[in-house]
Motif scaffolding. Sequence first.
Motif, short mmCIF file in Angstrom:
data_model
loop_
_atom_site.label_atom_id
_atom_site.label_comp_id
_atom_site.label_asym_id
_atom_site.label_seq_id
_atom_site.Cartn_x
_atom_site.Cartn_y
_atom_site.Cartn_z
N ASP A 83 -13.40 32.41 -38.26
CA ASP A 83 -13.92 31.98 -39.56
C ASP A 83 -14.06 30.47 -39.64
O ASP A 83 -13.87 29.87 -40.70
CB ASP A 83 -13.06 32.52 -40.71
CG ASP A 83 -11.60 32.11 -40.60
OD1 ASP A 83 -11.24 31.46 -39.60
OD2 ASP A 83 -10.82 32.43 -41.51
N GLY A 84 -14.38 29.85 -38.52
CA GLY A 84 -14.70 28.43 -38.56
C GLY A 84 -13.67 27.56 -37.88
O GLY A 84 -12.47 27.86 -37.86
N LEU A 85 -14.17 26.45 -37.34
CA LEU A 85 -13.31 25.50 -36.65
C LEU A 85 -12.23 24.95 -37.57
O LEU A 85 -11.07 24.80 -37.18
CB LEU A 85 -14.17 24.34 -36.12
CG LEU A 85 -13.44 23.22 -35.39
CD1 LEU A 85 -12.94 23.71 -34.03
CD2 LEU A 85 -14.36 22.01 -35.21
N GLY A 196 -16.58 24.28 -41.14
CA GLY A 196 -17.32 23.97 -39.92
C GLY A 196 -17.36 22.50 -39.60
O GLY A 196 -16.35 21.80 -39.62
N TYR A 197 -18.58 22.01 -39.34
CA TYR A 197 -18.81 20.64 -38.90
C TYR A 197 -18.21 19.62 -39.87
O TYR A 197 -17.68 18.60 -39.46
CB TYR A 197 -20.32 20.45 -38.77
CG TYR A 197 -20.80 19.15 -38.19
CD1 TYR A 197 -20.59 18.84 -36.84
CD2 TYR A 197 -21.49 18.25 -38.98
CE1 TYR A 197 -21.06 17.66 -36.31
CE2 TYR A 197 -21.98 17.07 -38.45
CZ TYR A 197 -21.76 16.78 -37.12
OH TYR A 197 -22.24 15.61 -36.59
N CYS A 198 -18.30 19.90 -41.17
CA CYS A 198 -17.87 18.91 -42.15
C CYS A 198 -16.35 18.88 -42.32
O CYS A 198 -15.83 18.05 -43.06
CB CYS A 198 -18.55 19.12 -43.49
SG CYS A 198 -18.00 20.55 -44.40
N PHE A 199 -15.63 19.76 -41.64
CA PHE A 199 -14.17 19.72 -41.70
C PHE A 199 -13.66 18.34 -41.25
O PHE A 199 -12.74 17.78 -41.87
CB PHE A 199 -13.58 20.81 -40.80
CG PHE A 199 -12.09 20.77 -40.66
CD1 PHE A 199 -11.27 21.27 -41.65
CD2 PHE A 199 -11.50 20.22 -39.53
CE1 PHE A 199 -9.89 21.23 -41.53
CE2 PHE A 199 -10.12 20.17 -39.40
CZ PHE A 199 -9.30 20.68 -40.40
N SER A 229 -22.53 25.36 -27.08
CA SER A 229 -22.07 24.69 -28.28
C SER A 229 -21.99 25.68 -29.43
O SER A 229 -22.80 26.60 -29.54
CB SER A 229 -23.02 23.54 -28.64
OG SER A 229 -22.71 23.02 -29.91
N LYS A 230 -21.00 25.48 -30.33
CA LYS A 230 -20.83 26.36 -31.48
C LYS A 230 -21.59 25.84 -32.71
O LYS A 230 -21.50 26.42 -33.78
CB LYS A 230 -19.34 26.51 -31.84
CG LYS A 230 -18.42 26.82 -30.65
CD LYS A 230 -18.78 28.07 -29.91
CE LYS A 230 -17.71 28.50 -28.91
NZ LYS A 230 -17.50 27.56 -27.83
N MET A 231 -22.35 24.74 -32.56
CA MET A 231 -23.07 24.14 -33.68
C MET A 231 -24.20 25.06 -34.13
O MET A 231 -24.85 25.72 -33.33
CB MET A 231 -23.64 22.79 -33.26
CG MET A 231 -24.26 22.00 -34.40
SD MET A 231 -23.04 21.49 -35.60
CE MET A 231 -22.05 20.39 -34.59
N SER A 232 -24.44 25.10 -35.46
CA SER A 232 -25.53 25.90 -35.99
C SER A 232 -26.14 25.19 -37.19
O SER A 232 -25.57 24.26 -37.75
CB SER A 232 -25.01 27.28 -36.44
OG SER A 232 -24.18 27.15 -37.58
#
Length: 260
Positions: A83-85, A196-199, A229-232
């Motif tokens: 459920d996300g990094l 996600g990324y913004c964490f 990569s896990k980026m989306s």
Amino acid sequence: MRPADDAQSVVGAQGGHALVVIPTFNERENLPTIVTRLQAALPDIHVLIVDDSSPDGTGEIADQIAADDADSRVHVLHRTEKDGLGKAYLAGFAWGLDREYAVIIEMDADGSHAPEQLHRLLDAINGGADLVIGSRYVPGGRLVNWPKRREVLSRGANTYARLALGARVHDITAGFRAYRRQVLEKIALESVESAGYCFQIDLAWRTVRAGFDVREVPITFTEREVGESKMSGGVMTEAFLMVARWGLESRVERFGARRR
């Protein structure tokens, strides 16, 4: 690195009193290498692998690495869902805060963060910093084998976040960082919603706003050789919207404070 008996030092010369949290999802080929490199670079450091039920068997490999570690410095936390990094890191932070680690570190499993450069972050912690970010975008920072499109996107995201938030951090999205435990105890991790990324932006911004000493040190970021990569796009959209909201809230607060 400073000697372990330095009065200011919170981390030992070989990484003692520090925990590296490594989230994994389908990293079976990368994980053994990154743990081996970490232990060679800093023999006393502890590692927590947080695996999100990887279907490729990464969790089982993590268990074997931990079982083979004679000094019991490698630990594994299995989570039942992906459920996300951010959620994986929060679980790792909670695990580390329940124990007596002085510093908790974020590091990717894919080799993009060089364990041999981790001492740069820990030197800065021992020098008095509260949060140290391994930065690609300060003098001395480098990118290796990264597609130009990814670099442009990353630099743009960092510039956008810096302008929207007014935070003087050049690589606020970076995922190679070290926190003193006091920071994580204070910045209300239980209220973190970003997954996600913004964490990374979220936690750095909370740290800045809490008045902690945030520093950047140059690192070499190397594109992964194995895996994907896990980026989306959804992750990037979340970051854009959340940063806009945080920036607006900060400006409203400052405007209200000036009027009082």
